[in-house]
Design an enzyme around this catalytic site. Structure first.
Site, PDB file in Angstrom:
ATOM      1  N   ASP A  36       0.784  -1.400   0.146  1.00 35.43           N
ATOM      2  CA  ASP A  36      -0.145  -0.191   0.224  1.00 35.43           C
ATOM      3  C   ASP A  36       1.145   1.532   0.659  1.00 35.43           C
ATOM      4  O   ASP A  36       0.780   2.340  -0.115  1.00 35.43           O
ATOM      5  CB  ASP A  36      -0.905  -0.268   1.194  1.00 35.43           C
ATOM      6  CG  ASP A  36      -2.654  -0.572   1.321  1.00 35.43           C
ATOM      7  OD1 ASP A  36      -2.122  -1.256  -0.656  1.00 35.43           O
ATOM      8  OD2 ASP A  36      -3.447  -1.156   1.821  1.00 35.43           O
ATOM      9  N   ASP A 325     -12.707  36.106 -32.733  1.00 31.27           N
ATOM     10  CA  ASP A 325     -11.712  34.921 -33.268  1.00 31.27           C
ATOM     11  C   ASP A 325     -11.875  33.911 -32.318  1.00 31.27           C
ATOM     12  O   ASP A 325     -11.955  32.730 -32.846  1.00 31.27           O
ATOM     13  CB  ASP A 325     -10.141  35.111 -32.769  1.00 31.27           C
ATOM     14  CG  ASP A 325      -9.389  33.310 -33.055  1.00 31.27           C
ATOM     15  OD1 ASP A 325      -9.850  33.239 -34.068  1.00 31.27           O
ATOM     16  OD2 ASP A 325      -8.928  33.220 -31.925  1.00 31.27           O
ATOM     17  N   GLY A 460      -8.361  20.361 -32.799  1.00 29.99           N
ATOM     18  CA  GLY A 460      -9.220  19.682 -33.621  1.00 29.99           C
ATOM     19  C   GLY A 460      -9.354  20.430 -35.168  1.00 29.99           C
ATOM     20  O   GLY A 460      -9.477  19.540 -35.805  1.00 29.99           O
ATOM     21  N   LEU A 461      -9.709  22.132 -35.210  1.00 24.46           N
ATOM     22  CA  LEU A 461      -9.496  22.134 -36.469  1.00 24.46           C
ATOM     23  C   LEU A 461      -8.228  21.821 -37.676  1.00 24.46           C
ATOM     24  O   LEU A 461      -8.567  21.597 -38.234  1.00 24.46           O
ATOM     25  CB  LEU A 461      -9.526  23.974 -36.416  1.00 24.46           C
ATOM     26  CG  LEU A 461     -10.631  24.783 -36.463  1.00 24.46           C
ATOM     27  CD1 LEU A 461     -10.377  26.235 -36.487  1.00 24.46           C
ATOM     28  CD2 LEU A 461     -11.539  24.171 -37.511  1.00 24.46           C
TER      29      LEU A 461
END
EC number: 1.3.7.7
Lengths: 554, 425
Positions: A36, A325, A460-461
């Protein structure tokens, strides 16, 4: 039984460790089986602390189960006290020790240490990490602040540990002096108010909730402390992070409490309200709107004027979000999951400060389900209350959001589903304990949030462009878009340099080369070929490959 | 120097001492982190508590998995109330796993401290589930609990279960060599080539990469341990009638040659043939190792107990890199299998079996070694005290065996020292 590939929270004793490790002069004796001690790594590796955690484990083994495990615990308590000279001690059991029922509290009482000892009852099969932290903090506050003056921490018996004789404190300070690079959580600066009005007492407050291994707790505390001091407040005690038992003893001196993390501090704050009549804050200052509301709440509790601070916000989020933007962010569908505090706050920021559409909201903290349900209702959706990551995965797959804001676990799901993702809540891994200042609270925290939440979408773009122009020579399969590998195809190998025309690779050697990880394969190929040229070898065999490897090293 | 090492089993060399106290080690569940990558059609289902699940994800969670092949069936309060429905619950969870991963062929039920303490009979559950799921899936059980196993002993327990479940070798089968211990694929392939060049055909590996490639076992099987922590597996192999070859472990040029030689001798291959096959490769390994010798020559090294790899690695550091070994901690010492390595350590080397971590830290601080090999719970704290450390887990997660990796193995120890020289801040 619950099938868990991943678990959102550790067991409750890890919560207790987070409190013990956050504090100074507190030692935790944990009755636990061998193994542990893995939990030490959470602090030394994930949070990168340069000190051992102040935890002594009994690490019993099967051969100990014959009957002397209670003795083992008593010995561990005695040894830990002698070695570390803490001002207060926690004793408790992990899940396995809970089954063998050795009664840590009773045994600790039998040992009879001359310091306050808090026996922790943390039911490992029904409660979890945050509950464990809250309970531990509450028990410590109750023991140390509840009987003000009754249990003053004794001076160290042997004069070694100067200055209050804190276990790690003296040693740690020496160590820091010896090795300036030693990283550890900064103790708060001395509590001298910057200025005192003529005879007029500045209002004071405590900051409650920050712990070790908390998501951005280090920087949140600095940010909020700065905000409170600009407002004209004196911070009495920050706890548990950086506090000693002696600090907890004077927690009742403050006028009110600032509860930054209700999951950890609310129980203690409620008790302090009953005991000392200290009110506590209810707004968690994550996001611009919430920070404004927090400033107003604090100002009203302290009887101060919030307008100077609100006129000088020092945040860029509102303008960044209004600039053209950010137009394309409008209506982006986001799914949000995390602890209750961060999930609710992020939902507010996403919807009202970034213009996203929140399509899913949930938490793994059942204790705070009501609050999350209320926020979800406000957004016109149904809250997801679960600690089963498979259910979260199902919900995400069904909702098909454009962005997932969640924990380390949601990064797994997002990778699988190819959805951009940012981390907004614990559990987190090492990359979310950054070196740079990165609060999520206060006005600077809002700046950080803007960047964090928008960043993966940019990626993503970029990925969309890759998809539009599939045969692009530069962004071929396997070439990672930029820095986030989370949703990039990894299977196909990146482009490799063309093989040297004058040199032949035997099929077996070529095959062997493929076994080398793709990110070093190109270099191995070049090295082998230049080695072959140097030594006049015309056909590369497996032997040549390794000769070259031995020649050049890696 | 180049001759195969004789195996002196007389023990006058190192001093072996036992120590008991707090142990800062992993439990055997951690073995799942590498075993699930090695055995590609296996799933590891831990039956335990939230602590077990938390351990696994803390160890492996920094990798982002689309589909992990391990999970925990977390016992809850209602499970502890009565044993009868525990088995129903387990069946339900196994059903969930297989529904999600229909490609799984071997399912390991892995015992933990909580399941062992309440004496949940996982072996029985495995038998019952195997009967139900045959022939598509076989279900095996072993314990990776901290009370019974330390770190790499989890692999030992897993392989023991595989040995017990392996098919029986045909009575007229040709003699075969089985190399035991999960090795990186590239190392496995190198060893396969070496044995084939030596004239030992059809060498098999345990564990195999897939369930259907597992070797059959019987009296015509000689086995060779590739890892020092496989005492229980060796015993299980002996029980199947196989016979073991004792050798130093294949770390470094010397160790690898000695290891191959022992196997060759068992198969009646002449030392001359061994030299023909190994001479160039051994030399190549020495060249690669020598690139790091300057950095480690005369350096004082201390090992904290972790994986049982410590004695053979200390032997490699001392004999091939010229390091001075202060203390070799090991969680457990399988005397029969470690004797050849121990015999190669300098006389008087201090071996400590077991641990009392605070006392060992006292010794470490007093000695101030040039390099301390230790776990990750101690590494950063010791670095902050100004001591150079090599975190020991990496020695398990990196290809280190055999000739071609000897240089890499040396580099693992040299790198922290090189880094300290580089950093100016």
């Amino acid at each position: 039984m619950q099938l868990a590939m991943w678990t959102y929270e550790g067991p409750p004793h890890v919560g207790a460790m987070r409190v013990a490790t956050a504090m100074r002069g507190v030692h935790y004796v944990l009755h636990a089986p061998q193994g542990d001690t893995y939990a030490d790594l959470l602090f030394t590796m994930i949070e990168r602390r340069g000190e051992r955690t102040p935890v002594t484990y009994t690490t019993f083994q099967a051969r100990d189960l014959g009957g002397d495990t209670a003795d083992k615990l008593k010995t561990a308590i005695t040894d830990a006290y002698e070695r570390f000279q803490p001002q207060a001690m926690l004793v408790g059991a992990s899940c396995t020790a809970e089954l063998i029922q050795d009664d840590p509290g009773g045994l600790a009482a039998a040992v009879g240490l001359p310091i306050p000892v808090v026996a922790l009852e943390l039911p490992a099969y029904s409660k979890k990490e945050n509950w464990g932290a809250a309970e531990t903090f509450y028990r410590l506050v109750r023991t140390l602040a509840g009987s003000k003056g009754a249990t003053p921490p004794p001076p160290p018996p042997c004069g070694e540990g100067e200055g209050g004789g804190g276990s790690g404190e003296g040693q740690a300070r020496e160590r820091r002096a010896a090795s300036p690079a030693a990283p550890c959580s900064e103790p708060p600066p001395p509590l001298t108010p910057p200025h005192k009005g003529e005879g007029e007492r500045r209002p004071t407050c405590n900051i409650l909730g920050p712990t070790a291994l908390g998501f951005r707790h280090r920087d949140d505390v600095a940010e909020i402390r700065g905000l409170l001091e600009r407002l004209g407040l004196t911070v009495n005690v920050v706890a548990p992070l950086g506090a000693s038992p002696a600090d907890l003893a004077r927690i009742g001196d403050a006028d009110f409490n600032v509860v930054l993390y209700p999951e950890i501090a609310r129980t203690a704050a409620e008790w302090l309200k009953r005991q000392f009549g200290q009110p506590f804050t209810t707004v968690v200052p994550i996001g611009v709107g919430a920070t404004r509301a927090f400033v107003e709440e604090v100002a009203s509790l302290a009887g101060l004027d919030p307008t100077p601070i609100l006129a000088d916000e020092r945040t860029r989020l509102p303008w960044w979000s209004r600039s053209v933007d950010s137009n394309y962010l409008t209506g982006k569908r986001v799914f949000i999951f995390g602890d209750a505090t961060h999930a609710i706050a992020t939902a507010r920021v996403a919807a009202s400060e970034l213009g996203f559409k929140v399509v899913g909201l949930g938490t793994y903290l059942r204790e705070f389900a009501r609050e999350v349900r209320a926020k979800a209702e406000e957004l016109g959706i149904e809250a997801l209350i679960t600690d089963d990551h498979l259910e979260v995965e199902k919900a995400i797959a069904a909702l098909q959001p454009e962005l997932v804001l969640g924990t380390q676990m949601e990064r797994h799901v997002a990778k699988r589903l190819g959805i951009p993702c940012a981390v907004i809540s614990a559990p987190v891994h090492v990359q979310d304990f950054p070196a740079r200042t990165s609060p999520v609270m206060g006005f600077e925290g809002a700046n950080v949030l803007f960047d964090t939440l928008v960043h993966p979408l940019m990626m993503g773009l970029e990925e969309h462009l890759v998809a539009m122009f599939r045969d692009d020579f530069e962004f071929a399969d396997g070439a990672l878009p930029s820095h986030l590998a989370g949703h990039a195809p990894m299977d196909a190998p990146p482009a490799e340099p063309a093989p040297d025309a004058g040199i032949v690779w035997e099929a077996s050697a070529e095959q062997e080369l493929k076994k080398i990880p793709f990110f070093v394969r190109g270099k191995a190929r070049r090295n082998t070929e230049s080695f072959a040229r140097q030594t006049g070898i015309a056909a590369i065999t497996v032997e040549t490959l390794y000769d070259a490897k031995a020649h050049f090293g890696r | 120097m180049n001759a195969p090492v004789a195996l002196p089993l007389g023990c006058d060399a190192p001093k072996i001492r036992s120590e008991r106290g707090q142990r800062a080690v992993f439990c055997g569940l951690t073995g799942i982190v590498w075993l699930h990558r090695k055995i590609q059609d296996a799933f590891f289902l831990v039956v335990g508590s939230r602590t077990c699940a938390h351990l696994l994800q803390s160890a492996a969670g920094v990798m982002i998995f689309a589909e992990p092949r391990f999970a925990t069936a977390i016992m809850e309060e209602r499970d502890l109330a009565g044993m009868a429905d525990m088995h129903d619950e387990l069946d339900r969870v196994v059903g969930q796993v297989l529904e999600r991963r229909p490609d799984i062929r071997t399912l390991f039920l892995v015992g933990s401290c909580p399941s062992e303490v309440i004496k949940l009979d996982l072996a029985k559950a495995a038998t019952r589930l195997s009967q139900r799921l045959a022939p598509d899936v076989r279900v095996l059980a072993y314990s990776g609990s901290g009370i019974e196993t330390t770190f790499t002993e989890g692999e030992d327990a897993c392989l023991s279960a595989l040995v017990a479940a392996a098919p029986q070798q045909a009575a007229n089968a040709p003699e075969q060599l089985v190399v035991v211990g999960a090795l990186p694929d590239i190392v496995e392939d190198q060893f396969a080539r070496l044995f084939s060049e030596l004239g030992i055909p059809d060498v098999r590996f345990l564990p195999a990469r897939r369930a259907d490639a597992a070797p059959a076992l019987g009296p015509r099987t000689r086995y060779l341990l590739a890892q020092p922590f496989l005492g229980a597996t060796a015993t299980a192999l002996d029980a199947r009638g196989c016979s073991g070859v004792v050798a130093p472990f294949p770390f470094g040029a010397e160790g690898t040659t000695a290891w191959l030689s022992a196997a060759a001798e068992a198969f009646g291959i002449s030392p001359q043939r061994v030299r023909e096959v190994t001479a160039l490769k051994e030399n190549r390994a020495r060249v690669a190792v020598s690139r790091h010798a300057a950095r480690l020559e005369g350096k004082r090294v201390m090992f904290f107990p972790d994986s049982q790899l410590e004695p053979p690695l200390a032997r490699f550091l001392s004999r091939e890199l010229g390091a001075e070994i202060i203390e070799v901690g090991t969680p457990y010492l399988h005397g029969r299998w470690l004797a050849p390595d121990l015999a190669l350590l300098p006389a008087g080397t201090q071996i400590v079996e077991g641990a009392d971590v605070d006392r060992q830290l006292d010794r470490c601080r007093a000695e101030r070694p040039d390099l301390t090999v230790c776990g990750l719970g101690l590494a950063n704290p010791l670095e902050a005290e100004g001591l150079a450390t090599k975190w020991s887990i990496e020695l398990l997660f990196t290809p280190t065996h055999g000739y071609e990796q000897a240089g890499d193995l040396a580099e693992l120890f040299a790198r922290p020292l090189a880094r300290r020289e580089l950093l100016e801040v």
